[in-house]
Scaffold this motif. Structure first.
Motif, short mmCIF file in Angstrom:
data_model
loop_
_atom_site.label_atom_id
_atom_site.label_comp_id
_atom_site.label_asym_id
_atom_site.label_seq_id
_atom_site.Cartn_x
_atom_site.Cartn_y
_atom_site.Cartn_z
N GLY A 9 45.63 -17.12 -8.75
CA GLY A 9 44.89 -18.37 -8.67
C GLY A 9 44.11 -18.63 -9.95
N ALA A 10 43.57 -17.56 -10.55
CA ALA A 10 42.84 -17.69 -11.82
C ALA A 10 43.79 -18.16 -12.92
N ARG A 11 44.99 -17.62 -12.94
CA ARG A 11 45.98 -18.02 -13.95
C ARG A 11 46.29 -19.51 -13.80
N ARG A 12 46.51 -19.94 -12.57
CA ARG A 12 46.81 -21.36 -12.33
C ARG A 12 45.62 -22.25 -12.69
N ARG A 13 44.40 -21.78 -12.38
CA ARG A 13 43.20 -22.56 -12.69
C ARG A 13 43.04 -22.76 -14.20
N LEU A 14 43.21 -21.70 -14.97
CA LEU A 14 43.05 -21.82 -16.42
C LEU A 14 44.11 -22.75 -17.02
N LEU A 15 45.33 -22.66 -16.53
CA LEU A 15 46.38 -23.57 -17.02
C LEU A 15 46.10 -25.01 -16.59
N GLN A 16 45.49 -25.18 -15.43
CA GLN A 16 45.10 -26.52 -14.96
C GLN A 16 44.01 -27.12 -15.87
N LEU A 17 43.09 -26.27 -16.35
CA LEU A 17 41.98 -26.74 -17.19
C LEU A 17 42.37 -26.84 -18.67
N SER A 18 43.48 -26.23 -19.03
CA SER A 18 43.92 -26.18 -20.43
C SER A 18 44.02 -27.57 -21.05
N ALA A 19 43.44 -27.70 -22.26
CA ALA A 19 43.50 -28.93 -23.07
C ALA A 19 42.81 -30.12 -22.39
N LYS A 20 41.91 -29.84 -21.44
CA LYS A 20 41.19 -30.91 -20.73
C LYS A 20 39.69 -30.63 -20.76
N THR A 21 38.94 -31.69 -20.46
CA THR A 21 37.48 -31.56 -20.33
C THR A 21 37.13 -31.56 -18.85
N HIS A 22 36.40 -30.53 -18.42
CA HIS A 22 35.90 -30.51 -17.04
C HIS A 22 34.38 -30.51 -17.09
N HIS A 23 33.78 -30.76 -15.94
CA HIS A 23 32.32 -30.85 -15.86
C HIS A 23 31.77 -29.84 -14.86
N LEU A 24 30.62 -29.31 -15.21
CA LEU A 24 29.87 -28.45 -14.30
C LEU A 24 28.53 -29.13 -14.01
N ASP A 25 28.29 -29.43 -12.74
CA ASP A 25 27.00 -29.96 -12.31
C ASP A 25 26.25 -28.84 -11.63
N SER A 26 25.13 -28.43 -12.23
CA SER A 26 24.32 -27.33 -11.70
C SER A 26 23.01 -27.89 -11.16
N ALA A 27 22.76 -27.62 -9.89
CA ALA A 27 21.56 -28.15 -9.23
C ALA A 27 20.63 -27.02 -8.83
N ILE A 28 19.34 -27.34 -8.87
CA ILE A 28 18.32 -26.42 -8.38
C ILE A 28 17.34 -27.19 -7.50
N ALA A 29 16.75 -26.50 -6.54
CA ALA A 29 15.77 -27.11 -5.65
C ALA A 29 14.70 -26.08 -5.33
N LEU A 30 13.49 -26.57 -5.14
CA LEU A 30 12.38 -25.72 -4.68
C LEU A 30 11.95 -26.21 -3.30
N VAL A 31 11.89 -25.28 -2.35
CA VAL A 31 11.53 -25.60 -0.98
C VAL A 31 10.48 -24.59 -0.50
N ARG A 32 9.45 -25.09 0.16
CA ARG A 32 8.48 -24.20 0.81
C ARG A 32 8.28 -24.66 2.24
N ASP A 33 8.44 -23.74 3.18
CA ASP A 33 8.28 -24.03 4.61
C ASP A 33 9.06 -25.28 5.04
N GLY A 34 10.30 -25.37 4.54
CA GLY A 34 11.18 -26.45 4.94
C GLY A 34 10.98 -27.76 4.20
N GLU A 35 9.95 -27.84 3.35
CA GLU A 35 9.69 -29.07 2.60
C GLU A 35 10.29 -28.98 1.20
N VAL A 36 11.11 -29.97 0.85
CA VAL A 36 11.69 -30.02 -0.50
C VAL A 36 10.61 -30.51 -1.47
#
Length: 197
Positions: free
Chosen positions: A92-119
């Motif tokens: 699957g890793a081999r197929r993934r790298l060939l799928q991404l080859s010569a293309k631009t992909h995006h990584l969206d990284s999210a973070i959140a802080l929560v205390r006692d259930g409140e965002v």
């Protein structure tokens, strides 16, 4: 103040350790695909999906850690508008790298802080990564060198190691690519008085 990272990721823990934070790591117990499915059906963009997942993880761990400030995080990889998930094996890793080859992909990284259930806060950063053109032979040699640790990454690469050789151009910071936008998080922890300074 008790700080908890809602993640079992050794990479995220290492980032916080290296930054000098004292925290406990507690894995969230949510079905990410079940949370994600209605969001995909509603046509939400990858950044929003990453944010909802980060909040869901933090809320889950917050429910079991009264009074703690919980950090939730999630990362979504998209290619041409399609969200991709982690691969199961080296083929699957081999197929993934060939799928991404010569293309631009995006990584969206999210973070959140929560205390006692409140965002209290959430934030998303995006990185754009352009892979160079990869031959199947190179991909095979690369995976043999990188080893199966790359299976922990949705893109089947780790740019902090030999994975950097896969790329032609990167727009975005290393922390975002590793799944934890650290500078905005540290700034918010200082604002919340969870860090001195």
């Amino acid at each position: 103040m008790n700080l908890v990272l809602a993640s079992a990721s050794p990479f995220r823990s290492a980032l916080l350790n290296n930054a000098g934070l004292e925290f406990e790591a507690v894995a969230a117990k949510i079905d990410e695909r079940a949370v994600e499915q209605p969001l995909l059906e509603a046509g939400l963009p990858p950044a929003d999906i990453a944010e909802v997942l980060a909040i869901a993880k933090a809320e889950d761990v917050s429910a079991r850690n009264t009074g703690a400030l919980v950090i939730g995080s999630d990362q979504v990889l998209s290619l041409d508008g399609e969200i991709l998930h982690k691969v199961a094996d080296m083929e699957g890793a081999r197929r993934r790298l060939l799928q991404l080859s010569a293309k631009t992909h995006h990584l969206d990284s999210a973070i959140a802080l929560v205390r006692d259930g409140e965002v209290l806060w959430s934030h998303v950063e995006r990185a754009a990564l352009t892979m160079r053109s990869l031959s199947p032979e190179f991909v095979g040699r690369h995976l043999a060198e990188a080893g199966d640790t790359i299976l922990s990454s949705v893109g089947a690469y780790q740019i902090e190691g030999v994975g950097i050789q896969l790329f032609e151009k990167i727009d975005g910071d290393l922390f975002t690519i590793m799944g934890l936008p650290l500078l905005p998080l540290l700034a918010e922890l200082r604002r919340q008085a969870a860090l001195e300074g």
